[in-house]
Design a protein around this motif. Sequence first.
Motif, PDB file in Angstrom:
ATOM      1  N   ASN A  94       0.823  -1.217   0.000  1.00  0.00           N
ATOM      2  CA  ASN A  94       0.000   0.000   0.000  1.00  0.00           C
ATOM      3  C   ASN A  94       0.855   1.264   0.000  1.00  0.00           C
ATOM      4  O   ASN A  94       0.523   2.241  -0.683  1.00  0.00           O
ATOM      5  N   GLU A  95       1.924   1.256   0.757  1.00  0.00           N
ATOM      6  CA  GLU A  95       2.826   2.416   0.782  1.00  0.00           C
ATOM      7  C   GLU A  95       3.427   2.654  -0.599  1.00  0.00           C
ATOM      8  O   GLU A  95       3.501   3.792  -1.062  1.00  0.00           O
ATOM      9  N   ASN A  96       3.861   1.586  -1.254  1.00  0.00           N
ATOM     10  CA  ASN A  96       4.445   1.715  -2.592  1.00  0.00           C
ATOM     11  C   ASN A  96       3.415   2.202  -3.605  1.00  0.00           C
ATOM     12  O   ASN A  96       3.707   3.053  -4.450  1.00  0.00           O
ATOM     13  N   LEU A  97       2.207   1.682  -3.516  1.00  0.00           N
ATOM     14  CA  LEU A  97       1.134   2.096  -4.415  1.00  0.00           C
ATOM     15  C   LEU A  97       0.800   3.568  -4.219  1.00  0.00           C
ATOM     16  O   LEU A  97       0.631   4.316  -5.195  1.00  0.00           O
ATOM     17  N   THR A  98       0.728   3.998  -2.975  1.00  0.00           N
ATOM     18  CA  THR A  98       0.438   5.401  -2.674  1.00  0.00           C
ATOM     19  C   THR A  98       1.557   6.301  -3.191  1.00  0.00           C
ATOM     20  O   THR A  98       1.292   7.350  -3.787  1.00  0.00           O
ATOM     21  N   ALA A  99       2.803   5.874  -2.976  1.00  0.00           N
ATOM     22  CA  ALA A  99       3.942   6.666  -3.453  1.00  0.00           C
ATOM     23  C   ALA A  99       3.921   6.792  -4.972  1.00  0.00           C
ATOM     24  O   ALA A  99       4.184   7.874  -5.518  1.00  0.00           O
ATOM     25  N   GLN A 100       3.585   5.725  -5.663  1.00  0.00           N
ATOM     26  CA  GLN A 100       3.516   5.758  -7.132  1.00  0.00           C
ATOM     27  C   GLN A 100       2.419   6.708  -7.616  1.00  0.00           C
ATOM     28  O   GLN A 100       2.571   7.378  -8.633  1.00  0.00           O
ATOM     29  N   ALA A 101       1.330   6.785  -6.878  1.00  0.00           N
ATOM     30  CA  ALA A 101       0.213   7.662  -7.270  1.00  0.00           C
ATOM     31  C   ALA A 101       0.624   9.124  -7.233  1.00  0.00           C
ATOM     32  O   ALA A 101       0.049   9.955  -7.954  1.00  0.00           O
ATOM     33  N   PHE A 102       1.625   9.479  -6.416  1.00  0.00           N
ATOM     34  CA  PHE A 102       2.035  10.867  -6.296  1.00  0.00           C
ATOM     35  C   PHE A 102       3.289  11.196  -7.090  1.00  0.00           C
ATOM     36  O   PHE A 102       3.778  12.314  -7.037  1.00  0.00           O
TER      37      PHE A 102
END
Length: 105
Positions: A94-102
């Motif tokens: 989830n952290e990686n996915l969130t970081a990719q979104a930004f």
Amino acid sequence: MSNGNISVTPEELRAAAGAADAISQDLQKPVAIAKRDIEAAGTALKTWPIGPDMERVAHDWGMALDELCKRIGGGDPKSAASRLRRTADGHEYNENLTAQAFQVR
């Protein structure tokens, strides 16, 4: 924990999983000894009125203690250790996915 918020890193979750595995491992020998001793007592007193009760206690407690070790740690997918590792993996994902979104593209 500050301001009422809880923050747990995947590394802390994996460390807790490792501790659960160690606890489960550490319990195995004392559990085996306890089972062996109560089974021996039940066998030795088999002809006494208390003998069958001791054998039943040995069986029931033995199963319960084995299940406890299994639930704490080890490779069982339902163990606390396994669930902590899956939680750490999900947290990291989830952290990686969130970081990719930004990320700027």
